[in-house]
Motif scaffolding. Structure first.
Motif, PDB file in Angstrom:
ATOM      1  N   TYR A 171       0.833  -1.207   0.000  1.00 35.07           N
ATOM      2  CA  TYR A 171       0.000   0.000   0.000  1.00 35.07           C
ATOM      3  C   TYR A 171       0.868   1.258   0.000  1.00 35.07           C
ATOM      4  N   ILE A 172       1.919   1.265   0.797  1.00 35.09           N
ATOM      5  CA  ILE A 172       2.830   2.415   0.829  1.00 35.09           C
ATOM      6  C   ILE A 172       3.501   2.593  -0.527  1.00 35.09           C
ATOM      7  N   SER A 173       3.900   1.491  -1.141  1.00 34.99           N
ATOM      8  CA  SER A 173       4.512   1.545  -2.463  1.00 34.99           C
ATOM      9  C   SER A 173       3.540   2.105  -3.494  1.00 34.99           C
ATOM     10  N   TYR A 174       2.277   1.702  -3.399  1.00 34.50           N
ATOM     11  CA  TYR A 174       1.266   2.202  -4.325  1.00 34.50           C
ATOM     12  C   TYR A 174       1.106   3.718  -4.191  1.00 34.50           C
ATOM     13  N   ILE A 175       1.055   4.202  -2.967  1.00 34.13           N
ATOM     14  CA  ILE A 175       0.917   5.645  -2.736  1.00 34.13           C
ATOM     15  C   ILE A 175       2.121   6.395  -3.292  1.00 34.13           C
ATOM     16  N   ALA A 176       3.320   5.840  -3.093  1.00 28.85           N
ATOM     17  CA  ALA A 176       4.528   6.478  -3.626  1.00 28.85           C
ATOM     18  C   ALA A 176       4.501   6.516  -5.150  1.00 28.85           C
TER      19      ALA A 176
ATOM     20  N   VAL B  44       2.048   9.264  -6.291  1.00 28.31           N
ATOM     21  CA  VAL B  44       2.645  10.599  -6.174  1.00 28.31           C
ATOM     22  C   VAL B  44       3.658  10.823  -7.295  1.00 28.31           C
ATOM     23  N   TYR B  45       4.450   9.802  -7.598  1.00 20.80           N
ATOM     24  CA  TYR B  45       5.435   9.914  -8.677  1.00 20.80           C
ATOM     25  C   TYR B  45       4.746  10.213 -10.013  1.00 20.80           C
ATOM     26  N   VAL B  46       3.684   9.475 -10.312  1.00 24.51           N
ATOM     27  CA  VAL B  46       2.983   9.678 -11.585  1.00 24.51           C
ATOM     28  C   VAL B  46       2.431  11.091 -11.676  1.00 24.51           C
ATOM     29  N   LEU B  47       1.814  11.562 -10.614  1.00 26.12           N
ATOM     30  CA  LEU B  47       1.200  12.886 -10.668  1.00 26.12           C
ATOM     31  C   LEU B  47       2.228  14.018 -10.649  1.00 26.12           C
ATOM     32  N   ALA B  48       3.327  13.838  -9.922  1.00 27.65           N
ATOM     33  CA  ALA B  48       4.257  14.943  -9.733  1.00 27.65           C
ATOM     34  C   ALA B  48       5.392  14.989 -10.759  1.00 27.65           C
ATOM     35  N   TYR B  49       5.873  13.843 -11.203  1.00 31.52           N
ATOM     36  CA  TYR B  49       7.111  13.853 -11.977  1.00 31.52           C
ATOM     37  C   TYR B  49       6.972  13.500 -13.449  1.00 31.52           C
ATOM     38  N   LEU B  50       5.860  12.888 -13.842  1.00 30.35           N
ATOM     39  CA  LEU B  50       5.715  12.589 -15.266  1.00 30.35           C
ATOM     40  C   LEU B  50       5.261  13.838 -16.002  1.00 30.35           C
ATOM     41  N   GLN B  51       5.849  14.053 -17.163  1.00 33.10           N
ATOM     42  CA  GLN B  51       5.520  15.221 -17.973  1.00 33.10           C
ATOM     43  C   GLN B  51       4.502  14.813 -19.030  1.00 33.10           C
TER      44      GLN B  51
ATOM     45  N   CYS C 112       0.248  15.026 -20.384  1.00 29.53           N
ATOM     46  CA  CYS C 112      -1.031  14.466 -19.964  1.00 29.53           C
ATOM     47  C   CYS C 112      -1.145  12.985 -20.349  1.00 29.53           C
ATOM     48  N   GLN C 113      -0.651  12.624 -21.525  1.00 33.76           N
ATOM     49  CA  GLN C 113      -0.762  11.249 -21.992  1.00 33.76           C
ATOM     50  C   GLN C 113       0.055  10.306 -21.108  1.00 33.76           C
ATOM     51  N   GLU C 114       1.239  10.709 -20.706  1.00 30.37           N
ATOM     52  CA  GLU C 114       2.064   9.883 -19.824  1.00 30.37           C
ATOM     53  C   GLU C 114       1.391   9.692 -18.465  1.00 30.37           C
ATOM     54  N   LYS C 115       0.772  10.748 -17.958  1.00 26.26           N
ATOM     55  CA  LYS C 115       0.084  10.646 -16.672  1.00 26.26           C
ATOM     56  C   LYS C 115      -1.112   9.708 -16.756  1.00 26.26           C
ATOM     57  N   VAL C 116      -1.857   9.773 -17.848  1.00 22.21           N
ATOM     58  CA  VAL C 116      -3.021   8.902 -18.011  1.00 22.21           C
ATOM     59  C   VAL C 116      -2.573   7.443 -18.106  1.00 22.21           C
TER      60      VAL C 116
ATOM     61  N   ALA D  32      -3.449   4.540 -15.433  1.00 29.89           N
ATOM     62  CA  ALA D  32      -4.100   3.310 -15.890  1.00 29.89           C
ATOM     63  C   ALA D  32      -3.351   2.082 -15.381  1.00 29.89           C
ATOM     64  N   LEU D  33      -2.030   2.132 -15.466  1.00 30.80           N
ATOM     65  CA  LEU D  33      -1.237   1.013 -14.951  1.00 30.80           C
ATOM     66  C   LEU D  33      -1.385   0.877 -13.433  1.00 30.80           C
ATOM     67  N   LEU D  34      -1.468   1.997 -12.748  1.00 27.71           N
ATOM     68  CA  LEU D  34      -1.677   1.948 -11.300  1.00 27.71           C
ATOM     69  C   LEU D  34      -3.049   1.390 -10.942  1.00 27.71           C
ATOM     70  N   SER D  35      -4.046   1.669 -11.752  1.00 30.42           N
ATOM     71  CA  SER D  35      -5.374   1.119 -11.461  1.00 30.42           C
ATOM     72  C   SER D  35      -5.376  -0.396 -11.626  1.00 30.42           C
ATOM     73  N   VAL D  36      -4.655  -0.904 -12.621  1.00 32.84           N
ATOM     74  CA  VAL D  36      -4.530  -2.352 -12.773  1.00 32.84           C
ATOM     75  C   VAL D  36      -3.793  -2.936 -11.571  1.00 32.84           C
ATOM     76  N   GLU D  37      -2.735  -2.283 -11.135  1.00 30.78           N
ATOM     77  CA  GLU D  37      -1.997  -2.744  -9.965  1.00 30.78           C
ATOM     78  C   GLU D  37      -2.895  -2.743  -8.732  1.00 30.78           C
ATOM     79  N   TRP D  38      -3.729  -1.717  -8.593  1.00 34.69           N
ATOM     80  CA  TRP D  38      -4.641  -1.629  -7.449  1.00 34.69           C
ATOM     81  C   TRP D  38      -5.629  -2.793  -7.453  1.00 34.69           C
ATOM     82  N   LEU D  39      -6.164  -3.130  -8.633  1.00 33.06           N
ATOM     83  CA  LEU D  39      -7.091  -4.262  -8.719  1.00 33.06           C
ATOM     84  C   LEU D  39      -6.420  -5.575  -8.349  1.00 33.06           C
ATOM     85  N   VAL D  40      -5.190  -5.759  -8.775  1.00 35.53           N
ATOM     86  CA  VAL D  40      -4.439  -6.972  -8.423  1.00 35.53           C
ATOM     87  C   VAL D  40      -4.177  -7.017  -6.920  1.00 35.53           C
ATOM     88  N   LEU D  41      -3.841  -5.877  -6.336  1.00 38.10           N
ATOM     89  CA  LEU D  41      -3.585  -5.806  -4.896  1.00 38.10           C
ATOM     90  C   LEU D  41      -4.842  -6.141  -4.095  1.00 38.10           C
ATOM     91  N   ILE D  42      -5.974  -5.592  -4.499  1.00 38.96           N
ATOM     92  CA  ILE D  42      -7.230  -5.868  -3.812  1.00 38.96           C
ATOM     93  C   ILE D  42      -7.607  -7.344  -3.963  1.00 38.96           C
TER      94      ILE D  42
END
Length: 76
Positions: A18-23, A26-33, A35-39, A43-53
């Motif tokens: 969970y801590i890794s997911y939050i980190a 934050v990385y995706v929102l703050a450091y990726l340049q 809009c397409q890269e952020k989306v 999307a990859l984080l949402s897949v990871e979240w579903l696998v984690l759940i």
């Protein structure tokens, strides 16, 4: 005894995930340049979240099944 160790281990592992997911979020929102890269990152984080759940659900389900059948009582 083993059940308690297993419970503490899996609780710790899921806490770290969970801590890794939050980190990563934050990385995706703050450091990726861009809009397409952020989306794509979100999307990859949402897949990871579903696998984690799903892993958490299956872990709890198998733990509950093991506890229900450990006392020698069987349902018919």
């Amino acid at each position: 005894m083993f059940g308690k160790i297993k419970k503490v281990f899996f609780t710790g592992i899921f806490g770290v995930l969970y801590i890794s997911y939050i980190a990563q979020f934050v990385y995706v929102l703050a450091y990726l340049q861009g809009c397409q890269e952020k989306v794509i990152g979100l999307a990859l984080l949402s897949v990871e979240w579903l696998v984690l759940i799903a892993a958490r659900y299956l872990s709890k389900r198998s733990s509950n099944n093991a506890q229900a059948h450990s006392n020698g009582f069987r349902r018919r």
